[in-house]
Design a protein around this motif. Structure first.
Motif, PDB file in Angstrom:
ATOM      1  N   ASP A   2      30.012  -0.749  -8.850  1.00  0.00           N
ATOM      2  CA  ASP A   2      29.452  -1.788  -8.359  1.00  0.00           C
ATOM      3  C   ASP A   2      31.054  -2.497  -8.831  1.00  0.00           C
ATOM      4  OD1 ASP A   2      26.836  -0.909  -7.516  1.00  0.00           O
ATOM      5  OD2 ASP A   2      25.926  -2.618  -8.208  1.00  0.00           O
ATOM      6  N   THR A   3      31.090  -4.168  -7.439  1.00  0.00           N
ATOM      7  CA  THR A   3      31.795  -5.359  -8.019  1.00  0.00           C
ATOM      8  C   THR A   3      31.226  -5.519  -9.787  1.00  0.00           C
ATOM      9  OG1 THR A   3      32.016  -5.389  -5.867  1.00  0.00           O
ATOM     10  CG2 THR A   3      32.732  -7.239  -7.406  1.00  0.00           C
ATOM     11  N   HIS A   5      30.697  -8.579 -11.891  1.00  0.00           N
ATOM     12  CA  HIS A   5      30.488  -9.974 -12.374  1.00  0.00           C
ATOM     13  C   HIS A   5      31.543 -11.021 -12.612  1.00  0.00           C
ATOM     14  CE1 HIS A   5      27.065 -12.762 -13.198  1.00  0.00           C
ATOM     15  NE2 HIS A   5      27.693 -13.228 -13.821  1.00  0.00           N
ATOM     16  N   ARG A   6      31.330 -11.884 -11.696  1.00  0.00           N
ATOM     17  CA  ARG A   6      32.935 -12.248 -11.485  1.00  0.00           C
ATOM     18  C   ARG A   6      32.307 -14.060 -12.221  1.00  0.00           C
ATOM     19  NH1 ARG A   6      33.236 -11.932  -5.122  1.00  0.00           N
ATOM     20  NH2 ARG A   6      31.217 -11.850  -5.918  1.00  0.00           N
ATOM     21  N   GLN A  36      34.711  -9.532 -14.694  1.00  0.00           N
ATOM     22  CA  GLN A  36      35.805  -9.869 -14.192  1.00  0.00           C
ATOM     23  C   GLN A  36      36.036 -11.095 -14.821  1.00  0.00           C
ATOM     24  OE1 GLN A  36      37.388 -10.543  -9.646  1.00  0.00           O
ATOM     25  NE2 GLN A  36      38.289  -8.561 -10.445  1.00  0.00           N
ATOM     26  N   GLU A  66      33.698 -17.788  -4.845  1.00  0.00           N
ATOM     27  CA  GLU A  66      32.889 -16.267  -5.134  1.00  0.00           C
ATOM     28  C   GLU A  66      32.559 -15.942  -6.404  1.00  0.00           C
ATOM     29  OE1 GLU A  66      36.869 -15.013  -4.575  1.00  0.00           O
ATOM     30  OE2 GLU A  66      37.402 -15.609  -3.015  1.00  0.00           O
TER      31      GLU A  66
END
Length: 318
Positions: A2-3, A5-6, A36, A66
């Protein structure tokens, strides 16, 4: 995978350098690029000076649109109004579902959004009275290390920011991951948010009067039916003296501390083993499933079974 966690850490004029770097250091140490981390300023490329350090913002406030988590570090001038564009960006992020977190005096900016109104929050104990005077709709807890409402988290000063960030890692990726980061940072694996910021009164200088040895012993014997009396005997204190010392040093009673340690051990076992909840309850000294579930739900917010399911699902996505 998965992307990640920002996490967006916001730098503003007068930012406290230590507070700024705490989330950067904690989240970037989480393995497998689960986070990130980006430093954002009012404008991309802007340089901020804080305590002799210069920090260049990689992104502008558009990064908050974002973000999964927005961190507001402390600031030197707590009387400064938050930049309107920052307030707007923080409110947009919150409305979108991002988690907001402040470290120390960053709560003064967060409170200006109105999102702390009618909630409990914390900041550095020395500024709690000023905070309360400026934001009377916020209930200030000057003793807590951090206060978590799920969508909004506030922490006290300095190292309490580390505690809060580790708490966030624990929430996002479990006890084992948080403990590994704490070990790398040479930090306490877990300090409950309710633990006192400062000791109520000076402790005697002799090492044997502190709780470290008895706490270490208790953690190594959690599978046994420990009682407050047993802890007091181990520490060479009366139960009354032990209770007073726990309140002074930990901000909680010995029994509360014991139950918390048992829950933390249960979390680790649920993450790393295939033991049944009944077996976990026995190994953690709860004596049965019902007290295990009760204390687990009280501290973690879900049942042991649900915690394991959620952890397995997170691991599968990572």
């Amino acid at each position: 995978m998965d992307t990640p966690h920002r996490v967006v850490v916001v730098a503003t004029p007068g930012v406290v350098a230590f507070d700024l770097m705490v989330p950067v250091q904690v989240f970037r140490r989480v393995t497998r690029s689960r986070y990130q981390v980006t430093i954002a300023g009012l404008e991309a490329g802007q340089v901020y000076e804080g305590h002799g350090m210069e920090v260049r913002a990689a992104r502008g406030l558009d990064a908050l649109d974002e973000a999964d988590t927005v961190m507001l570090p402390g600031l030197d001038d707590v009387g400064a109004p938050a930049p309107p564009q920052l307030i707007d960006a923080v409110l947009r992020a919150h409305a979108r579902g991002a988690r907001l977190a402040s470290i120390c005096t960053g709560a003064f900016y967060l409170a200006q959004t109105g999102l702390l109104n009618h909630r409990t929050a914390t900041t550095h104990w020395a500024l709690a009275a000023e905070f309360s005077a400026r934001f009377p709709k916020v209930k200030v807890d000057p003793n807590a290390l951090y206060v978590d409402h799920g969508d909004v988290v506030t922490s006290a000063g300095a190292t309490a920011g580390i505690d809060m960030c580790l708490h966030i890692v624990r929430h996002d990726f479990g006890e084992r991951v948080a403990n590994s980061v704490a070990k790398l940072l040479v930090a306490s694996p877990h300090r409950n948010g309710a633990q006192a910021q400062v000791i109520a009164r000076p402790m005697p200088p002799t090492r044997t009067r502190h709780l470290g040895p008895v706490c270490t012993w208790a953690i190594e014997h959690l599978d046994e039916p420990l009682t407050v009396t047993a802890l007091a005997e181990r520490a060479g204190l009366t139960t009354r003296s032990l209770s007073r010392r726990f309140q002074d040093e930990m901000g909680m009673s010995p029994l509360q501390w014991l139950n918390e340690q048992r829950v933390r051990k249960a979390q680790a076992l649920l993450e790393a083993s295939a033991l049944s909840v009944e077996q976990v309850a026995q190994q953690c000294g709860f004596g049965g499933v019902l007290p295990c579930r009760r204390h687990f739900r009280k501290l973690v917010g879900v049942s042991p079974q649900q915690y394991r399911r959620d952890f397995v699902a997170r691991e599968a996505r990572s």
